[in-house]
Design a protein around this motif. Sequence first.
Motif, PDB file in Angstrom:
ATOM      1  N   ILE A 158      -9.707  12.526  50.731  1.00 22.50           N
ATOM      2  CA  ILE A 158     -10.460  11.325  51.123  1.00 22.50           C
ATOM      3  C   ILE A 158     -11.193  10.741  49.926  1.00 22.50           C
ATOM      4  O   ILE A 158     -11.233   9.519  49.728  1.00 22.50           O
ATOM      5  N   SER A 159     -11.776  11.629  49.104  1.00 21.10           N
ATOM      6  CA  SER A 159     -12.523  11.157  47.936  1.00 21.10           C
ATOM      7  C   SER A 159     -11.610  10.426  46.958  1.00 21.10           C
ATOM      8  O   SER A 159     -11.987   9.385  46.396  1.00 21.10           O
ATOM      9  N   ARG A 160     -10.404  10.960  46.729  1.00 19.31           N
ATOM     10  CA  ARG A 160      -9.474  10.282  45.818  1.00 19.31           C
ATOM     11  C   ARG A 160      -9.089   8.901  46.343  1.00 19.31           C
ATOM     12  O   ARG A 160      -9.025   7.934  45.572  1.00 19.31           O
ATOM     13  N   ARG A 161      -8.845   8.812  47.634  1.00 21.67           N
ATOM     14  CA  ARG A 161      -8.486   7.512  48.204  1.00 21.67           C
ATOM     15  C   ARG A 161      -9.634   6.516  48.080  1.00 21.67           C
ATOM     16  O   ARG A 161      -9.434   5.336  47.762  1.00 21.67           O
ATOM     17  N   LEU A 162     -10.860   6.992  48.306  1.00 21.72           N
ATOM     18  CA  LEU A 162     -12.014   6.092  48.192  1.00 21.72           C
ATOM     19  C   LEU A 162     -12.259   5.691  46.741  1.00 21.72           C
ATOM     20  O   LEU A 162     -12.636   4.545  46.469  1.00 21.72           O
ATOM     21  N   ARG A 163     -12.044   6.635  45.807  1.00 19.81           N
ATOM     22  CA  ARG A 163     -12.219   6.272  44.393  1.00 19.81           C
ATOM     23  C   ARG A 163     -11.185   5.235  43.966  1.00 19.81           C
ATOM     24  O   ARG A 163     -11.495   4.301  43.204  1.00 19.81           O
ATOM     25  N   LYS A 164      -9.945   5.392  44.434  1.00 17.62           N
ATOM     26  CA  LYS A 164      -8.929   4.385  44.126  1.00 17.62           C
ATOM     27  C   LYS A 164      -9.316   3.034  44.715  1.00 17.62           C
ATOM     28  O   LYS A 164      -9.152   1.987  44.064  1.00 17.62           O
ATOM     29  N   ALA A 165      -9.827   3.054  45.943  1.00 19.63           N
ATOM     30  CA  ALA A 165     -10.253   1.805  46.576  1.00 19.63           C
ATOM     31  C   ALA A 165     -11.404   1.171  45.801  1.00 19.63           C
ATOM     32  O   ALA A 165     -11.425  -0.054  45.587  1.00 19.63           O
ATOM     33  N   ALA A 166     -12.377   1.996  45.364  1.00 15.26           N
ATOM     34  CA  ALA A 166     -13.517   1.462  44.603  1.00 15.26           C
ATOM     35  C   ALA A 166     -13.075   0.894  43.267  1.00 15.26           C
ATOM     36  O   ALA A 166     -13.551  -0.166  42.836  1.00 15.26           O
ATOM     37  N   ALA A 167     -12.146   1.592  42.589  1.00 16.67           N
ATOM     38  CA  ALA A 167     -11.655   1.088  41.303  1.00 16.67           C
ATOM     39  C   ALA A 167     -10.916  -0.237  41.486  1.00 16.67           C
ATOM     40  O   ALA A 167     -11.094  -1.171  40.690  1.00 16.67           O
ATOM     41  N   ALA A 168     -10.092  -0.330  42.525  1.00 18.37           N
ATOM     42  CA  ALA A 168      -9.375  -1.584  42.776  1.00 18.37           C
ATOM     43  C   ALA A 168     -10.340  -2.706  43.125  1.00 18.37           C
ATOM     44  O   ALA A 168     -10.180  -3.843  42.659  1.00 18.37           O
ATOM     45  N   ALA A 169     -11.346  -2.403  43.949  1.00 18.61           N
ATOM     46  CA  ALA A 169     -12.335  -3.426  44.307  1.00 18.61           C
ATOM     47  C   ALA A 169     -13.119  -3.874  43.074  1.00 18.61           C
ATOM     48  O   ALA A 169     -13.466  -5.060  42.937  1.00 18.61           O
ATOM     49  N   ASN A 170     -13.408  -2.929  42.166  1.00 20.70           N
ATOM     50  CA  ASN A 170     -14.130  -3.277  40.948  1.00 20.70           C
ATOM     51  C   ASN A 170     -13.289  -4.197  40.058  1.00 20.70           C
ATOM     52  O   ASN A 170     -13.800  -5.167  39.488  1.00 20.70           O
ATOM     53  N   ARG A 171     -11.995  -3.884  39.944  1.00 22.58           N
ATOM     54  CA  ARG A 171     -11.113  -4.771  39.175  1.00 22.58           C
ATOM     55  C   ARG A 171     -11.029  -6.143  39.826  1.00 22.58           C
ATOM     56  O   ARG A 171     -10.990  -7.178  39.148  1.00 22.58           O
ATOM     57  N   MET A 172     -11.002  -6.159  41.149  1.00 21.57           N
ATOM     58  CA  MET A 172     -10.962  -7.426  41.872  1.00 21.57           C
ATOM     59  C   MET A 172     -12.235  -8.228  41.622  1.00 21.57           C
ATOM     60  O   MET A 172     -12.195  -9.459  41.464  1.00 21.57           O
ATOM     61  N   ALA A 173     -13.384  -7.515  41.583  1.00 17.40           N
ATOM     62  CA  ALA A 173     -14.656  -8.201  41.344  1.00 17.40           C
ATOM     63  C   ALA A 173     -14.736  -8.794  39.944  1.00 17.40           C
ATOM     64  O   ALA A 173     -15.472  -9.759  39.713  1.00 17.40           O
ATOM     65  N   HIS A 174     -13.980  -8.209  38.996  1.00 15.63           N
ATOM     66  CA  HIS A 174     -13.981  -8.723  37.622  1.00 15.63           C
ATOM     67  C   HIS A 174     -12.901  -9.773  37.398  1.00 15.63           C
ATOM     68  O   HIS A 174     -12.589 -10.100  36.254  1.00 15.63           O
ATOM     69  N   GLY A 175     -12.317 -10.275  38.482  1.00 13.69           N
ATOM     70  CA  GLY A 175     -11.433 -11.425  38.356  1.00 13.69           C
ATOM     71  C   GLY A 175      -9.961 -11.142  38.385  1.00 13.69           C
ATOM     72  O   GLY A 175      -9.159 -12.063  38.190  1.00 13.69           O
ATOM     73  N   ASP A 176      -9.546  -9.900  38.618  1.00 15.78           N
ATOM     74  CA  ASP A 176      -8.120  -9.598  38.696  1.00 15.78           C
ATOM     75  C   ASP A 176      -7.633  -9.904  40.107  1.00 15.78           C
ATOM     76  O   ASP A 176      -7.775  -9.100  41.028  1.00 15.78           O
ATOM     77  N   GLY A 177      -7.074 -11.087  40.282  1.00 16.30           N
ATOM     78  CA  GLY A 177      -6.674 -11.524  41.609  1.00 16.30           C
ATOM     79  C   GLY A 177      -5.401 -10.901  42.127  1.00 16.30           C
ATOM     80  O   GLY A 177      -5.068 -11.047  43.305  1.00 16.30           O
ATOM     81  N   ASP A 178      -4.635 -10.210  41.261  1.00 13.39           N
ATOM     82  CA  ASP A 178      -3.377  -9.598  41.684  1.00 13.39           C
ATOM     83  C   ASP A 178      -3.571  -8.213  42.288  1.00 13.39           C
ATOM     84  O   ASP A 178      -2.608  -7.620  42.786  1.00 13.39           O
TER      85      ASP A 178
END
Length: 437
Positions: A158-178
């Motif tokens: 569960i922790s790995r899945r949440l960390r992946k989700a947080a990393a993707a959300a962080n990239r999304m917040a920095h403007g990576d729309g893909d």
Amino acid sequence: MKRFTLRTGIRWKITFAIAAVGALIAIALSLVVHSAARVSMLDSQRDVQLDRVQFISRNADTGRKAMMGAKVNDPELPPELREKVRGGRRGTYVQENPHGLPEVWAAVPIGNGQVLSIHSQFRESANMMRDLDQALVIGSLAVVIGGSALGVLIGGQISRRLRKAAAAANRMAHGDGDVRVRDAVGGVVRDETDDLARAVDAMADALQERLEAERRVTADIAHELRTPVTGLLTAAELLPPGRPTELVRDRAQAMRGLVEDVLEVARLDSASERAELQDVALGEFVGRRVTSLMPEATVRIVADEIVSTDPRRLERILGNLLANAARYGKPPVQVDVEGRVVRVRDHGPGFPEALLREGPSRFRTGSSDRAGVGHGLGLTIAAGQARVLGARLTFRNVAAPGGIEREGAAAGAVAVLWLPEHAPTTTGSFPIIQLPG
């Protein structure tokens, strides 16, 4: 007063919860098994003692009774058992011993008001209980350790899945729309993490659509304003000379500059701008541009370096930083070049706390601004142009004498531009660096 917080991972929280529940269940079951086994063994010992004393009373005379360990009218016989037997009934009694094994008594009436009794400590049963307790302890530890391992396994997934989700959300917040959080999480098993990922993706898409709509509206309004503002400037040129004419021209020119700034911000927000790279000597370039933009500013070249950048965009960044220092700061203004780093410092009241905390924000006015006026597009444009160059623009205040660093008490504001070693290409990507084999 800063509140103390303890950060722990969800893996260890799940592990602790499973281990705690396993320990509680193991302890409860061990107590139940221990109690049931003890009662069963004592009942068995009662039956054995009662059969033994009955056998002695039927098959031995009085002299042999004493020789076989039985006693008649034993003074140590518990009063409860003595009263029961004198009433003509046989019985057993367990006498607890705080410092040793319990005594199991059995007694039967033998006539003339006499009582035949026998008692002993069953050490074999005590050894069996000790072995049982040892097995229960080992089993409980095995349950806790197994539960902890299971908690680490489940919590880690569960922790790995949440960390992946947080990393993707962080990239999304920095403007990576893909980026898509659901794709980043992956996995075959579907759980609440997938629901969260889909919700974040939906929210990001909705926000992106809203921002894109606002950007288009802003760009359209600014574009439509270009024609009437240009006409206003042309009409102002036809007015007779005088102070009113100068005021009209000044305000019209300011409005035209604002319209151009809004259009530039809209282009930067669209992420369609690309750098046109050239190799320039950074120290020489900054020195010449600062001299033409702000002759009174001091330029110090600590170390010069050849950089690959877009000169037009770099000049735009320098111009906006110098204009901000001239408008809101105080002289002297100093520009330092050290390798790929450019620092612009003034000696004014410093940047507002909101800007240091959140970065430049367009149309920020009021007391939070250093001068209380302005539309906030200058630093916003500078930050946007820095992103196009792949550079990083940071802001900080210089502490006032005595170590005081708060809004209104700073000894100056410093804007630092960090140019990258490998600038983005004209396609917006970064060049592939061939490493030595």
